[in-house]
Write a protein that holds these residues in place. Structure first.
Motif, short mmCIF file in Angstrom:
data_model
loop_
_atom_site.label_atom_id
_atom_site.label_comp_id
_atom_site.label_asym_id
_atom_site.label_seq_id
_atom_site.Cartn_x
_atom_site.Cartn_y
_atom_site.Cartn_z
N THR A 5 1.27 4.76 -3.89
CA THR A 5 2.10 4.32 -2.77
C THR A 5 1.41 3.22 -1.97
O THR A 5 2.03 2.20 -1.62
N LEU A 6 0.12 3.42 -1.69
CA LEU A 6 -0.64 2.39 -0.96
C LEU A 6 -0.73 1.10 -1.76
O LEU A 6 -0.62 0.00 -1.21
N LEU A 7 -0.92 1.24 -3.06
CA LEU A 7 -0.98 0.05 -3.90
C LEU A 7 0.35 -0.69 -3.86
O LEU A 7 0.39 -1.93 -3.80
N GLY A 8 1.45 0.07 -3.86
CA GLY A 8 2.76 -0.56 -3.74
C GLY A 8 2.94 -1.29 -2.42
O GLY A 8 3.49 -2.39 -2.37
N ALA A 9 2.45 -0.66 -1.33
CA ALA A 9 2.56 -1.29 -0.02
C ALA A 9 1.74 -2.58 0.04
O ALA A 9 2.18 -3.60 0.57
N GLU A 41 7.50 -1.28 4.65
CA GLU A 41 7.40 -0.35 5.77
C GLU A 41 7.65 1.09 5.32
O GLU A 41 7.00 2.02 5.82
N ALA A 42 8.57 1.26 4.39
CA ALA A 42 8.85 2.60 3.87
C ALA A 42 7.64 3.17 3.15
O ALA A 42 7.32 4.36 3.28
N LEU A 43 6.94 2.32 2.41
CA LEU A 43 5.76 2.79 1.68
C LEU A 43 4.62 3.16 2.63
O LEU A 43 3.91 4.14 2.42
N TRP A 44 4.44 2.39 3.70
CA TRP A 44 3.40 2.72 4.68
C TRP A 44 3.73 4.01 5.41
O TRP A 44 2.85 4.85 5.66
N ALA A 60 2.64 10.20 5.88
CA ALA A 60 3.12 11.56 5.65
C ALA A 60 2.32 12.26 4.56
O ALA A 60 2.03 13.47 4.65
N LEU A 61 1.96 11.53 3.52
CA LEU A 61 1.18 12.13 2.44
C LEU A 61 -0.22 12.51 2.90
O LEU A 61 -0.79 13.50 2.44
N VAL A 62 -0.79 11.74 3.83
CA VAL A 62 -2.09 12.10 4.40
C VAL A 62 -1.98 13.42 5.17
O VAL A 62 -2.86 14.29 5.09
N ALA A 82 -5.39 13.75 -10.50
CA ALA A 82 -4.94 12.62 -9.68
C ALA A 82 -4.39 11.49 -10.54
O ALA A 82 -3.35 10.90 -10.22
N VAL A 83 -5.06 11.21 -11.65
CA VAL A 83 -4.60 10.15 -12.55
C VAL A 83 -3.25 10.51 -13.15
O VAL A 83 -2.34 9.68 -13.25
N GLU A 84 -3.10 11.78 -13.57
CA GLU A 84 -1.83 12.23 -14.14
C GLU A 84 -0.68 12.05 -13.14
O GLU A 84 0.38 11.54 -13.48
N TRP A 85 -0.89 12.49 -11.92
CA TRP A 85 0.16 12.40 -10.91
C TRP A 85 0.41 10.94 -10.51
O TRP A 85 1.55 10.56 -10.24
N TYR A 86 -0.63 10.16 -10.44
CA TYR A 86 -0.49 8.73 -10.16
C TYR A 86 0.39 8.09 -11.23
O TYR A 86 1.36 7.38 -10.92
#
Length: 430
Positions: A174-178, A279-282, A287-289, A29-33
């Motif tokens: 993504t959530l952190l970005g949002a 809005e795009a990030l949310w 979709a990722l969920v 997860a850290v690598e992909w993050y």
């Protein structure tokens, strides 16, 4: 005769399985993050680390370095693959996550273009190459480790942890970005807010390194003889060239579709389609969920019905739905949510089980490097260039050429499935 595990033996085995899943999952997860937040936050730091006299040129330069990072991945696949097949899967995984954390730290503390000129761009390039080496080694090492640790009859389900944990990492970024986009002003995000996710990635990387250092080595690796472990590598690579080509063929459609629909779609929606960034990030997060939720179902199906039917359904389904979802996607967040969810539903079929399929194609003595090198080459040539190619062709008014390209590669992967054996529940001890 076999004896069921009871009492203390059973107690010892359960924590070992949990430790394996947690240690592998957190590191992955850290690598992909670390890898994905580059694309997520590129619009914010492009003007900080490159000349801001031409915003379009700055974002294209940033995406070009995104692609350059992929160039390092085949070298990472070979180096860490050699470590995994000669020294151990655990050592390879631990070193890879530590190197990825270093790359994130360098980006997080990078000086701006205004402060040091082109040195800022050069440091970004170096950091991305470090991450490329690490990510090129992480996937084959963790895939091989997890596949060898999994019960053979549940290997498809266990292998879903790779894309599940990886997507959790992407989702976290993504959530952190949002959240940051909603809390901080655009000026603050451009000035310093974009550094936060990279520094967080470095901190979590240190924690993942400690977790992986506590893992046990796989039985398959430990049971190899000294002669098997030190057999010259290049002759083995040549001898298994057919399997290497199959890895490339199976990966090519998945990697382009996954990076376009699962990683850079919110950036494309905001920079090209004019959608609000937050809005795009949310929308992308929802979709990722969906993607995470569907992965275990595909894994269980592969353990029951076999690998090949699932991979066909995945590649052909994604190819069939690509154009309808492109036509649906315009400037509304709900359109991004639906289009990403539909595409990721089908992409999940292959993503869920390819870690198991790759491992099942190779013998123990070359399993890590045999997967790592062709996989990394494929991702570098096709996945790494996909965002840049999409942006460039769209700018030229030829976006449809990229859509044809994406669908064609999915069909190539579907054809390659015909060439592989059915490997469900294969014994990986030799």
């Amino acid at each position: 005769m076999t004896t069921a595990l009871t009492g203390p033996a059973q107690t010892r085995r359960a924590p070992s399985a949990r430790r394996t899943l947690i240690g592998t999952g957190i590191g992955n997860a850290v690598e992909w993050y670390d890898w994905a937040i580059y694309a997520t936050f590129a619009p914010y730091f492009a003007a900080q680390l490159f000349s801001n006299t031409d915003p379009t040129s700055a974002i294209l330069s940033t995406l070009a370095i995104f692609a350059v990072g992929f160039v390092a991945r085949p070298f990472g696949g070979f180096i860490f693959g050699w470590i995994g097949d000669r020294i151990g899967r655990k050592s390879s995984m631990t070193l890879a996550v530590g190197l990825a954390a270093l790359g994130s730290l360098l980006i997080g503390i990078s000086p701006t273009f205004g402060a040091v000129g082109a040195w800022a761009s050069l440091l970004l390039l170096v950091a991305r190459l470090i991450q490329g080496l690490a990510h090129g080694g992480e996937l084959p090492s963790s895939q091989t480790y997890l596949s060898e640790m999994a019960p053979r009859e549940k290997r498809g389900l266990w292998s879903t942890l790779i894309y599940t944990s990886g997507t959790v990492g992407i989702l976290g970024g993504t959530l952190l970005g949002a959240v940051l986009s909603g809390v901080l002003s655009k000026a603050d995000m451009a000035a310093w807010g974009w550094r936060i996710p990279f520094l967080i990635g470095a901190a979590f990387g240190l924690y993942a390194l400690i977790m992986r250092a506590r893992l046990k080595e796989t039985d398959a690796f430990e049971h190899e003889t000294v002669q098997e472990r030190h057999e010259p590598m290049w002759p083995q690579i040549v001898r298994h060239r057919r399997q290497a080509l199959q890895v490339i063929g199976l990966t090519v459609g998945l990697t382009v579709s996954y990076y376009i629909w699962g990683v850079v779609a919110p950036t494309y929606a905001s920079t090209t389609l004019g959608m609000d960034r937050g809005e795009a990030l949310w929308a992308s997060s929802i979709a990722l969920v969906v993607f995470i939720a569907i992965l275990p179902l595909w894994g269980r199906a592969a353990d029951r019905f076999g690998r090949k039917p699932i991979m066909w359904a995945s590649a052909l389904g994604a190819a069939a739905m690509h154009y309808p979802m492109i036509w649906l996607l315009r400037d509304s967040p709900w359109q991004l949510t639906v289009s990403m969810s539909v595409m990721l539903f089908f992409i999940a079929g292959s993503a869920a089980i390819v870690p198991a399929v790759y491992a099942e194609l190779f013998p123990t003595s070359i399993r890590t490097v045999g997967v790592g090198v062709p996989y990394s080459i494929c991702v570098a040539l096709f996945g790494g260039t996909a965002p840049y190619l999409q942006q460039w062709l769209t700018g030229l008014g030829s976006a449809n050429l990229f859509n044809v390209y994406s669908v064609a590669l999915l069909l190539v992967s579907a054809v390659v499935v015909f060439t592989i054996p059915e490997t469900k529940a294969k014994d990986l001890s030799h």
